[in-house]
Design a protein around this motif. Structure first.
Motif, PDB file in Angstrom:
ATOM      1  N   ALA A 175     157.197   8.813  89.910  1.00 44.25           N
ATOM      2  CA  ALA A 175     156.224   9.654  89.206  1.00 44.25           C
ATOM      3  C   ALA A 175     156.917  10.741  88.387  1.00 44.25           C
ATOM      4  O   ALA A 175     156.389  11.196  87.366  1.00 44.25           O
ATOM      5  N   LEU A 176     158.109  11.130  88.817  1.00 46.33           N
ATOM      6  CA  LEU A 176     158.888  12.128  88.073  1.00 46.33           C
ATOM      7  C   LEU A 176     159.743  11.477  86.983  1.00 46.33           C
ATOM      8  O   LEU A 176     160.444  12.163  86.253  1.00 46.33           O
ATOM      9  N   GLY A 177     159.697  10.155  86.902  1.00 48.75           N
ATOM     10  CA  GLY A 177     160.483   9.447  85.889  1.00 48.75           C
ATOM     11  C   GLY A 177     161.933   9.264  86.276  1.00 48.75           C
ATOM     12  O   GLY A 177     162.794   9.048  85.423  1.00 48.75           O
ATOM     13  N   ALA A 178     162.205   9.354  87.574  1.00 45.51           N
ATOM     14  CA  ALA A 178     163.582   9.244  88.069  1.00 45.51           C
ATOM     15  C   ALA A 178     163.793   7.899  88.766  1.00 45.51           C
ATOM     16  O   ALA A 178     162.838   7.236  89.159  1.00 45.51           O
ATOM     17  N   ASP A 179     165.039   7.540  88.935  1.00 45.02           N
ATOM     18  CA  ASP A 179     165.415   6.329  89.657  1.00 45.02           C
ATOM     19  C   ASP A 179     165.476   6.674  91.146  1.00 45.02           C
ATOM     20  O   ASP A 179     166.345   7.442  91.572  1.00 45.02           O
ATOM     21  N   PRO A 180     164.567   6.128  91.948  1.00 50.46           N
ATOM     22  CA  PRO A 180     164.541   6.470  93.374  1.00 50.46           C
ATOM     23  C   PRO A 180     165.852   6.194  94.098  1.00 50.46           C
ATOM     24  O   PRO A 180     166.282   6.986  94.933  1.00 50.46           O
ATOM     25  N   ALA A 181     166.511   5.091  93.769  1.00 50.77           N
ATOM     26  CA  ALA A 181     167.780   4.752  94.435  1.00 50.77           C
ATOM     27  C   ALA A 181     168.850   5.789  94.117  1.00 50.77           C
ATOM     28  O   ALA A 181     169.595   6.216  95.006  1.00 50.77           O
ATOM     29  N   LEU A 182     168.909   6.207  92.875  1.00 47.33           N
ATOM     30  CA  LEU A 182     169.887   7.224  92.472  1.00 47.33           C
ATOM     31  C   LEU A 182     169.597   8.550  93.161  1.00 47.33           C
ATOM     32  O   LEU A 182     170.518   9.215  93.667  1.00 47.33           O
ATOM     33  N   GLU A 183     168.332   8.939  93.199  1.00 47.01           N
ATOM     34  CA  GLU A 183     167.971  10.211  93.839  1.00 47.01           C
ATOM     35  C   GLU A 183     168.266  10.163  95.333  1.00 47.01           C
ATOM     36  O   GLU A 183     168.793  11.121  95.893  1.00 47.01           O
ATOM     37  N   PHE A 184     167.965   9.041  95.983  1.00 49.59           N
ATOM     38  CA  PHE A 184     168.246   8.884  97.409  1.00 49.59           C
ATOM     39  C   PHE A 184     169.749   8.986  97.663  1.00 49.59           C
ATOM     40  O   PHE A 184     170.196   9.709  98.554  1.00 49.59           O
ATOM     41  N   THR A 185     170.518   8.279  96.851  1.00 51.33           N
ATOM     42  CA  THR A 185     171.976   8.289  96.992  1.00 51.33           C
ATOM     43  C   THR A 185     172.542   9.688  96.783  1.00 51.33           C
ATOM     44  O   THR A 185     173.465  10.106  97.488  1.00 51.33           O
ATOM     45  N   THR A 186     171.980  10.416  95.841  1.00 50.46           N
ATOM     46  CA  THR A 186     172.429  11.788  95.576  1.00 50.46           C
ATOM     47  C   THR A 186     172.228  12.654  96.811  1.00 50.46           C
ATOM     48  O   THR A 186     173.123  13.423  97.197  1.00 50.46           O
ATOM     49  N   VAL A 187     171.069  12.540  97.437  1.00 48.18           N
ATOM     50  CA  VAL A 187     170.796  13.347  98.632  1.00 48.18           C
ATOM     51  C   VAL A 187     171.718  12.950  99.779  1.00 48.18           C
ATOM     52  O   VAL A 187     172.282  13.804 100.456  1.00 48.18           O
ATOM     53  N   VAL A 188     171.902  11.666  99.985  1.00 48.13           N
ATOM     54  CA  VAL A 188     172.792  11.194 101.051  1.00 48.13           C
ATOM     55  C   VAL A 188     174.212  11.728 100.830  1.00 48.13           C
ATOM     56  O   VAL A 188     174.858  12.191 101.782  1.00 48.13           O
ATOM     57  N   SER A 189     174.673  11.716  99.599  1.00 46.33           N
ATOM     58  CA  SER A 189     176.012  12.250  99.294  1.00 46.33           C
ATOM     59  C   SER A 189     176.098  13.736  99.602  1.00 46.33           C
ATOM     60  O   SER A 189     177.098  14.202 100.159  1.00 46.33           O
ATOM     61  N   GLN A 190     175.051  14.475  99.282  1.00 45.96           N
ATOM     62  CA  GLN A 190     175.024  15.910  99.576  1.00 45.96           C
ATOM     63  C   GLN A 190     175.069  16.157 101.092  1.00 45.96           C
ATOM     64  O   GLN A 190     175.789  17.031 101.560  1.00 45.96           O
ATOM     65  N   ILE A 191     174.314  15.366 101.817  1.00 44.29           N
ATOM     66  CA  ILE A 191     174.285  15.509 103.286  1.00 44.29           C
ATOM     67  C   ILE A 191     175.661  15.213 103.864  1.00 44.29           C
ATOM     68  O   ILE A 191     176.152  15.927 104.737  1.00 44.29           O
ATOM     69  N   GLN A 192     176.315  14.175 103.373  1.00 43.12           N
ATOM     70  CA  GLN A 192     177.630  13.796 103.880  1.00 43.12           C
ATOM     71  C   GLN A 192     178.682  14.861 103.587  1.00 43.12           C
ATOM     72  O   GLN A 192     179.601  15.046 104.372  1.00 43.12           O
ATOM     73  N   ARG A 193     178.556  15.541 102.457  1.00 42.40           N
ATOM     74  CA  ARG A 193     179.503  16.609 102.107  1.00 42.40           C
ATOM     75  C   ARG A 193     179.331  17.826 102.998  1.00 42.40           C
ATOM     76  O   ARG A 193     180.272  18.581 103.204  1.00 42.40           O
ATOM     77  N   ASN A 194     178.125  18.010 103.504  1.00 43.81           N
ATOM     78  CA  ASN A 194     177.860  19.171 104.349  1.00 43.81           C
ATOM     79  C   ASN A 194     178.196  18.816 105.737  1.00 43.81           C
ATOM     80  O   ASN A 194     178.515  19.043 106.637  1.00 43.81           O
TER      81      ASN A 194
END
Length: 82
Positions: free
Chosen positions: A63-82
């Motif tokens: 609905a935001l015009g974003a790629d869900p897989a990319l957004e999910f992967t971005t969050v997972v990467s952020q979590i892993q860095r923390n």
């Protein structure tokens, strides 16, 4: 048992969607209309009063015009860095 609404990893996903919405200049009302939901749906999600499931994450990203897989992967990467 602790509610997953308070889990830091879960909150990272919701915070990411809220930041994406804001960055794109989409209001809560705009997003709610795109989703066919009341504005309170978005507000409660962003205030961690309502849990979203993976399908809702996907639907919101689309609905935001974003790629869900990319957004999910971005969050997972952020979590892993923390």
């Amino acid at each position: 048992m602790t509610s997953t609404l308070h889990d830091a990893n879960y909150r990272a996903f919701v915070t990411h969607l809220a930041a994406l919405r804001t960055r794109l200049g989409v209001t809560q009302t705009d997003l709610a209309q795109r989703l066919g939901k009341p504005q309170s749906f978005v507000s409660k999600m962003e205030r961690f009063e309502r849990r979203i499931d993976p399908e809702e994450f996907r639907t919101i990203a689309v609905a935001l015009g974003a790629d869900p897989a990319l957004e999910f992967t971005t969050v997972v990467s952020q979590i892993q860095r923390n």
